[in-house]
Design a protein around this motif. Structure first.
Motif, PDB file in Angstrom:
ATOM      1  N   PRO A  20      45.770  29.091  44.154  1.00 48.69           N
ATOM      2  CA  PRO A  20      47.075  29.465  44.704  1.00 48.69           C
ATOM      3  C   PRO A  20      47.182  30.928  45.151  1.00 48.69           C
ATOM      4  O   PRO A  20      48.113  31.272  45.880  1.00 48.69           O
ATOM      5  N   VAL A  21      46.246  31.770  44.725  1.00 48.08           N
ATOM      6  CA  VAL A  21      46.311  33.190  45.096  1.00 48.08           C
ATOM      7  C   VAL A  21      45.139  33.628  45.977  1.00 48.08           C
ATOM      8  O   VAL A  21      44.982  34.812  46.264  1.00 48.08           O
ATOM      9  N   GLY A  22      44.297  32.699  46.389  1.00 48.45           N
ATOM     10  CA  GLY A  22      43.178  33.029  47.268  1.00 48.45           C
ATOM     11  C   GLY A  22      42.128  33.918  46.642  1.00 48.45           C
ATOM     12  O   GLY A  22      41.502  34.732  47.327  1.00 48.45           O
ATOM     13  N   ALA A  23      41.901  33.760  45.338  1.00 48.77           N
ATOM     14  CA  ALA A  23      40.963  34.625  44.623  1.00 48.77           C
ATOM     15  C   ALA A  23      39.512  34.149  44.699  1.00 48.77           C
ATOM     16  O   ALA A  23      38.627  34.806  44.182  1.00 48.77           O
ATOM     17  N   ILE A  24      39.261  33.007  45.355  1.00 44.57           N
ATOM     18  CA  ILE A  24      37.914  32.445  45.401  1.00 44.57           C
ATOM     19  C   ILE A  24      37.367  32.498  46.823  1.00 44.57           C
ATOM     20  O   ILE A  24      38.037  32.113  47.771  1.00 44.57           O
ATOM     21  N   ALA A  25      36.131  32.996  46.942  1.00 46.99           N
ATOM     22  CA  ALA A  25      35.498  33.114  48.251  1.00 46.99           C
ATOM     23  C   ALA A  25      34.020  32.766  48.153  1.00 46.99           C
ATOM     24  O   ALA A  25      33.415  32.854  47.076  1.00 46.99           O
ATOM     25  N   GLN A  26      33.431  32.407  49.279  1.00 47.29           N
ATOM     26  CA  GLN A  26      31.997  32.103  49.326  1.00 47.29           C
ATOM     27  C   GLN A  26      31.217  33.392  49.154  1.00 47.29           C
ATOM     28  O   GLN A  26      31.434  34.367  49.861  1.00 47.29           O
ATOM     29  N   GLY A  27      30.312  33.401  48.180  1.00 50.36           N
ATOM     30  CA  GLY A  27      29.441  34.543  47.958  1.00 50.36           C
ATOM     31  C   GLY A  27      28.088  34.278  48.591  1.00 50.36           C
ATOM     32  O   GLY A  27      27.936  33.335  49.369  1.00 50.36           O
TER      33      GLY A  27
END
Length: 56
Positions: A20-27
């Motif tokens: 919900p807060v966009g804290a996950i990204a492709q590393g």
């Protein structure tokens, strides 16, 4: 405490779409969670098909 993604991650991206807060990204090798942005809601852990996400 922020959640973390282990090496069991298969880079499916399911968690990123649910955060919900966009804290996950492709590393580089797998998805990563920005500890400063994570609100510890656990939504990502609940949808991870490999169980690669846990409180860190």
């Amino acid at each position: 405490m922020a959640y973390v993604i282990s090496d069991a991650c298969v880079s499916c991206g399911t968690c990123a779409g649910e955060c919900p807060v966009g804290a996950i990204a492709q590393g580089d090798a797998q998805y990563t969670i920005d500890a400063d942005a994570c609100v510890s809601c656990g939504t990502c852990a609940g949808v991870c098909p490999t169980g690669a996400i846990a409180e860190g």
